[in-house]
Scaffold this motif. Sequence first.
Motif: not given
Length: 479
Positions: A176-178, A204-211, A236-237
């Motif tokens: 969700l950048s910018e 079951a929750f697979s989210l690894r990267e959030l921007d 992770r990120k």
Amino acid sequence: LESSDDLFRLLRELEEVLQAQTFQQQNQSSNNGKKRKLSRRLVLEKAHWSPNAWQHLETILERYSSMIESLEFRSTFDPVKLQTLGKIERLILQYTPLGPFCLCLTASMQTVKELTVGSSTLSVTSATLFAQSYLSNPSCRLQSLDLSGTRFLDDASSCLANGLRDHGGSLQSLCLSECNLMDEQISAIVEGLVVCCRHITPAAFSLRELDISFNKSRHRSTTYLALLLKASTRIRKLSMGFQAFGEAKRIDLSPIFAALVSSSCHLTELDIGGNNLRDSDIPSLVDALCHNSTTLQILDVSANRFTNECIALLANNFSRMTTTLQQLIMEDIRDLDHQCIPILTKALISSDNHTLHTIELDEKKLVVHSRKGNRSSNNNSNNVYWERLKYRLDLNWSGVRLLMQQQEPHRSSRCGGSNVPLALWPLVLQRVNNTKTTGGGQQQQQHKNMKSRLPFAAADIHYYLLREGSVFLNHIHNQ
């Protein structure tokens, strides 16, 4: 394309090329037993075509979608004209409304794993259709959602948050950048992810990267982000840089730092650059980095308001950061001067840290290079500290910690019978393979991932280690 005949001729040529490549791929797979993936990208611009042209395109997508890596639309068009996408796994929409697209192609979009929407707006209707018609479908395979640069209208963020709350467990990456999102909008979206993580099993929750970089997060958003890091073991990120862009207000990240020491937090990369952090924020960050349960490997604190005293506090704790931290990025920090180079060098050499192998700084600003007519001792001393810092980072990068762990010395006839660990030889050969000699005897860097790294520097050190034996190795370690 001047006429419909030109369009049909182009589509027929495309079909012939894909058919020939399919035949070639089948022959290679039957002869070698290996199936080579051909990378193809199909971009459609200004697609004002006739109905027959759209039907011919649908035929191509149905037959050869496995050969096409990504399908990109770069113009506004009516999705009713296109009835199917075949089995496309990556879809890119530019200037195209997301809601009508999902409504008309819900069944065909179930194979899409990566969805990118750029230079567009997300209305309440589009967000609702995306959540109800697409995300709620049990056969949805979406893994990556990139809405960077998308403008959220009215209450579209709440509609997206509701969709993520009920059906966001399969997402692995969310960008969700910018988007110019306010604190309330970001907190609503992150809260939806937290609720989704708590309602399903952690596995079951697979989210690894959030921007969420280049938005306007404040204390409420950081609080929910901390809850998300504690609730999920998969993330992770996290990129949340430049939340204070254009403002002088400091962003309070103490909830994030406190979440790093949680046993359920497995974050490996954190970007907090451009948040106007001050020296008062460093103690809580250092405590988190020195905690035994911290898994952070990459830390970006660029474009903040740190001083040399702050860097000294961070560097003096290098010996306590012996677990995971590998890269420290400190670019564009305007309050630093060249005195931070000796601080970092002395602290790293005197510590037992063999994990940190990359420190990114503004070399042109912080390293005082000697000029003609200005060969002062301060300049030479600064350059020496800079070279020693790079040498020590090169040693850590090439695995010197593995050599230190080998207690019993081994003798090798190649180095005159001196005590040199056998584990040193593969490292030397690896560094030699990463360099080559050109005309004039100069060595060039071959490692593409490390642009500022000099592979031959550690190779030269290894040569002296081999010649002098383990005594010189211990000397370098102590000094």
